[in-house]
Design an enzyme around this catalytic site. Sequence first.
Site: not given
Length: 432
Positions: A143, A382, A410
Amino acid sequence: MTSYRQPGIVLTDRHFTVPLDHADPAGEQIELYGREVVASERAGADLPWLVYLEGGPGFGARRFHGKQAWLGRAVQEYRVLLLDQRGTGRSTPQNRQTLPRRGGPKAQSEYLAHFRADSIVRDCETIRPQLTGGAPWTVLGQSFGGFCATHYLSTAPEGLRTVIISGGLPALDGHADDVYRAAYPRMQRKAEAHYDRYPQDVRRARRIAAHLAEHKTELPGGYTLTPEAFQSLGILLGGGDGSHQLHYLLENAFVRTAGGHELSDAFQESVRATLSYAAHPLYAVLHESIYAQGAEPTAWAAERVRAEFPQFDAETALNGDEPLLFTGETVHPWHFDVDPALRPLREAADLLAARTEWAPLYDPARLAANGVPVAAAVYHDDMYVDTQHSLGTARAIRGLRTWITDEYEHDGVRASGPRVLDRLLSLARGEA
């Protein structure tokens, strides 16, 4: 250094000193913490290093025990550094308790401007020679950690052996407004998918929001639960099991008391644990600044852009027949009013939102000439990182190989055990 054991691994506490401002290396210093992890049977071996950059911003590296998730795959061939990025975990943590030492809101905001991806990468390059003897290392970015890895490729590719990114390819030149204009439709799709799976939650969510609109509700610890704050429970919907978590949370919302129905203690405690920023305040304070480049302020982009999507307005939903939509990874000024962990930081956050002096984060020309093996997992739809933005960046980085999948959300690199990391390593090495 302190070393200790868990099943199958040896862990060592590592401490480093780096400049607060890398442009002033002789100035103020801060401490970083990283947890070295190696397989027990390879503890004495000469292994290449992999540094893990956690998502966020504002989260310390995940606290694994044993060979959980992707870590078991990584220690098959790497010595791993789980790095607490500056300001998080044990790396000079920043929160409502520590930041007043800097002075008032202006001093706090100037200080926190040094806690973005550019400084994190400079930190990595400062500590890398101490661990590897100067050899390049592999970066695994989850991320926001992938945002940091993309900056790394833009500024210091000589320090990189391989880059693995999971759900973290950022838009290279998009303003925060662009990020949220793409995000709200995704949040709506996730909320609608949740209601398709659990249609009974339509009524439950509306009932809870209506109760909150009529009754001021203060959760344990002082968090004020408003209808808008309740909507932000949609942040759960970006994880693989998040819809199920949300469903089980909603089904226990009310209990019958002598005075009528009230929100249960169990519900209130679960909501507080999910929504409070006490454990990761920098996520809220710095969130929009991770997109900031150049002279244009972020100016509370998520709040401004939300007005373009009236279907998210709680009052409108309650006055009509539409389901209440949940939001997700958005931070609003009112978060700093309802959350006691954030209230003292409101003025500093306002100043960061108004800041107009942000360094560029990515170098498109250098990325176009990239020579580092890179592989990235792009999770279809996502909720946290826009798929089209990610694919545009993937095309802009020479040699990057993508794995586009809707098998995971995610959190795929964690939820999949060893599978996602193994697949990405194979892609980066040309073995798949």
